[in-house]
Design a protein around this motif. Structure first.
Motif, PDB file in Angstrom:
ATOM      1  N   LEU A 105      37.304  42.295  33.366  1.00 31.48           N
ATOM      2  CA  LEU A 105      37.880  41.834  34.626  1.00 31.48           C
ATOM      3  C   LEU A 105      38.575  42.980  35.359  1.00 31.48           C
ATOM      4  N   GLN A 106      39.324  43.796  34.617  1.00 34.59           N
ATOM      5  CA  GLN A 106      39.998  44.935  35.253  1.00 34.59           C
ATOM      6  C   GLN A 106      38.993  45.911  35.847  1.00 34.59           C
ATOM      7  N   SER A 107      37.901  46.119  35.127  1.00 38.35           N
ATOM      8  CA  SER A 107      36.871  47.035  35.612  1.00 38.35           C
ATOM      9  C   SER A 107      36.248  46.514  36.906  1.00 38.35           C
ATOM     10  N   LEU A 108      36.043  45.195  37.003  1.00 42.36           N
ATOM     11  CA  LEU A 108      35.422  44.617  38.193  1.00 42.36           C
ATOM     12  C   LEU A 108      36.385  44.578  39.375  1.00 42.36           C
ATOM     13  N   VAL A 109      37.650  44.316  39.107  1.00 43.46           N
ATOM     14  CA  VAL A 109      38.630  44.172  40.184  1.00 43.46           C
ATOM     15  C   VAL A 109      39.133  45.530  40.663  1.00 43.46           C
ATOM     16  N   GLY A 110      39.356  46.442  39.708  1.00 39.31           N
ATOM     17  CA  GLY A 110      39.829  47.772  40.065  1.00 39.31           C
ATOM     18  C   GLY A 110      41.181  47.737  40.756  1.00 39.31           C
ATOM     19  N   SER A 111      41.325  48.562  41.788  1.00 32.47           N
ATOM     20  CA  SER A 111      42.612  48.683  42.480  1.00 32.47           C
ATOM     21  C   SER A 111      42.797  47.646  43.581  1.00 32.47           C
ATOM     22  N   GLN A 112      41.789  46.802  43.801  1.00 31.02           N
ATOM     23  CA  GLN A 112      41.898  45.854  44.924  1.00 31.02           C
ATOM     24  C   GLN A 112      42.671  44.591  44.561  1.00 31.02           C
TER      25      GLN A 112
END
Length: 577
Positions: free
Chosen positions: A201-208
């Motif tokens: 999930l963190q990889s998909l969401v990133g900084s956004q």
């Protein structure tokens, strides 16, 4: 405490030198007058890094955000400028690569000198950071926890008040059948799966956006400053696909699915809890429509959610107030259409909404855990009523009754003893009771349930697989579990006379049952053509509207009284002697 008449300077120096805090004294020009051993150890290269004079030191002073201080902000320069410092927290970055220390600085001008003390508070700050980590972050995944996420949403709501056009979204993600993975593969595998999911999930969401673990197998994502709402839908679909990718855990592939609820905001909300509630409501909608994957909240879902909550409250009271009812659908022998038993089906006589069908409240009972007391009530009442009818109508002495049992009931301890007590209290004989289980029960308890089923069967009770063919790995369960009968789901009966594939499946199931020595009950028999087809296939038993709708107890009694009257009106045949 008495003071010596003539203070000894050497005595004061000895005391200062022995202090654990670093002590630095400079003249008004910044030249060093005194520093103790603790200062020499803490400040390699001298005091120039604090703002005093001297060669370039081996350390740098940073603010709490780890930014270098300007010369005017260095602690010794501030004291020399006339400022008083009291426990000003700063960071010393010492050496290359740097090792950081938290220090609390205090200082003032005194008798033409500037004195500065530095106390090493690194251990206290480390403990503070640990407490913050525990309070605001999930210890397993390292993600923000529910408390931290609520704070994040509250801040977003404040921003939305001043910028109502700002596009924000909240996603709530729930893993499907995670309990099954935990129970069958162990909690360590389950934990590894949650960690891996958090990383995905963190990889998909990133900084956004912000990813958080709310608890258990539930995660949440907050997205801010979005260009369009469509981008959120794209992300939801991407997340859904990513969760379906296999998880490699302890050298085995594990598969999962997810339900994703989306609530756009935040101008419509007064609190973070309301926003989460609506995202949860959208996610719950997927339970009824699992093919959706994701669902966006709208106001109609809030109405449904309110109704659901009120229904749960009313259902709790219904159990105490005696508002539940049983209706009985006859099960007939296909060959002669004679009744041989009933299936007990629960109804709810709601005080304001009238008679409610199971589809309006059973899913709520399952989700809330009320299915456990409700299920035991159904079993008790069915056995009690059948025993009463047996005593009133001798023709019913061999009739059986089928009762559904929930997966959650099989999670309860002493289930066999409870069934035995119900039979004992009602006087109903075990060999006339049939317990129906869905294939979902077998999946949820695949390892632990075999011994329980064998004990139940040892009492003389018959075991049925309900809705056969709609679950998973149906054939494998028939070999593993001690069943007596299959109930063919109505979906295989509907249009079987027009759908060759359905007819083939129906024939195969009946043949399979014969080979395994199992009885077959066909559900949903509604037309003469259904009946004729099942008769041709030599299916033994059936139930459906063609034979009878589910009947209230009074209707069953009227039907049996009519049959008794009809039999008594038949002429008596006298055999010749």
């Amino acid at each position: 405490m008495s003071q010596p008449s003539c203070p000894n300077a050497e005595m004061y120096l000895a005391v200062l030198s022995a202090l654990p805090d670093a002590v630095v004294v400079v003249d008004l020009g910044g030249a060093l007058l005194f520093c103790n051993a603790a200062a020499e150890a803490l400040l390699p290269g001298g005091i120039a890094g604090l703002g005093g004079s001297g060669i370039s030191p081996d350390y740098q002073v940073l603010d709490p955000q780890q930014r270098p201080l300007a010369a005017s902000e260095l602690p010794l320069n501030r004291v020399l400028a006339g400022q008083r410092l009291h426990n000003k927290e700063l960071i010393l970055a010492v050496g290359q690569p740097s090792q950081t220390y938290w220090v609390a600085c205090s200082g003032r001008l005194c008798s033409g000198m500037a004195m500065l003390t530095l106390r090493d508070i690194s251990a206290a700050k480390q403990q503070e950071a640990s407490l913050v980590q525990q309070a605001f972050y999930d210890p397993l995944t390292g993600l923000p926890n529910r408390h931290s996420f609520i704070d994040c949403l509250d801040q977003a709501l404040v921003c939305a008040q001043s910028d109502p056009q700002r596009v924000m979204a909240l996603l709530v993600i729930d893993l499907e059948r995670f309990k099954l993975i935990n129970d069958n593969l162990g909690h360590q595998v389950g934990d590894e799966m949650l960690v891996e999911l958090g990383a995905r999930l963190q990889s998909l969401v990133g900084s956004q956006g912000t990813v958080a673990r709310l608890g258990g197998d539930e995660f949440a994502i907050f997205l801010d400053n979005l260009t369009t709402q469509a981008s959120v839908i794209d992300l939801a679909e991407t997340i859904h696909a990513a969760v379906q990718q296999p998880f490699l855990l302890q050298q085995q592939q594990v598969y999962a699915n997810a339900s994703i609820g989306v609530a756009f905001g935040a101008e419509a909300y007064q609190s973070a809890f309301d926003w989460l509630r609506d995202a949860d409501a959208a996610m719950d909608q997927i339970k009824a429509y699992p093919h959706l994957g994701w669902q966006v909240f709208d106001s109609s879902l809030r109405v449904q959610q309110d109704l659901r909550l009120q229904t749960e409250v009313d259902l709790r009271q219904a159990l105490d107030r005696g508002e539940l009812r049983l209706h009985y659908q006859p099960i007939v022998t296909i060959s002669n259409e004679e009744i041989c038993g009933f299936e007990a089906l629960v109804r709810w006589q709601h005080p304001t909404r009238g008679l409610l069908m199971p589809g309006e409240f059973i899913h709520i009972a399952e989700a809330s855990g009320l299915i456990i007391p409700l299920g035991w009530w159904v079993l008790t009442e069915a056995c009690r009523q059948m025993q009463v009818w047996t005593e009133q109508h001798p023709a019913m002495a061999e009739f059986t009754v089928s009762v559904n049992m929930s997966s959650k009931q099989f999670s309860q301890p002493h289930i066999v003893e409870k069934i035995q007590k119900i039979l004992s209290d009602t006087g109903f004989v075990a060999n006339r009771l049939k317990i129906e289980l869905t294939e979902g029960v077998l999946i949820d308890h695949s390892d632990s349930i075999i011994a329980t089923l064998q004990q139940i069967k040892a009492l003389g009770i018959k075991l049925l697989v309900d809705d056969f063919g709609t679950g998973y790995s149906s054939l494998s369960y028939l070999h593993r579990f001690p069943f007596d009968c299959l109930k063919i789901d109505r979906s295989f009966i509907e249009n079987a006379d027009q759908d060759f594939e359905k007819l083939e499946i129906l024939q195969s199931v009946v043949r399979l049952a014969w080979n395994l020595g199992l009885d077959v009950v066909a559900e949903g028999v509604e037309t003469p053509r259904h009946h004729a087809q099942l008769k041709a296939l030599r299916c033994e038993l059936g139930q459906g509207y063609l034979f009878s709708r589910p009947l209230a107890p009074a209707a069953v009694e009227a039907m049996m009284a009519e049959k008794t009257t009809h039999l008594s009106d038949l002429p008596t045949v006298t055999r010749p002697t």
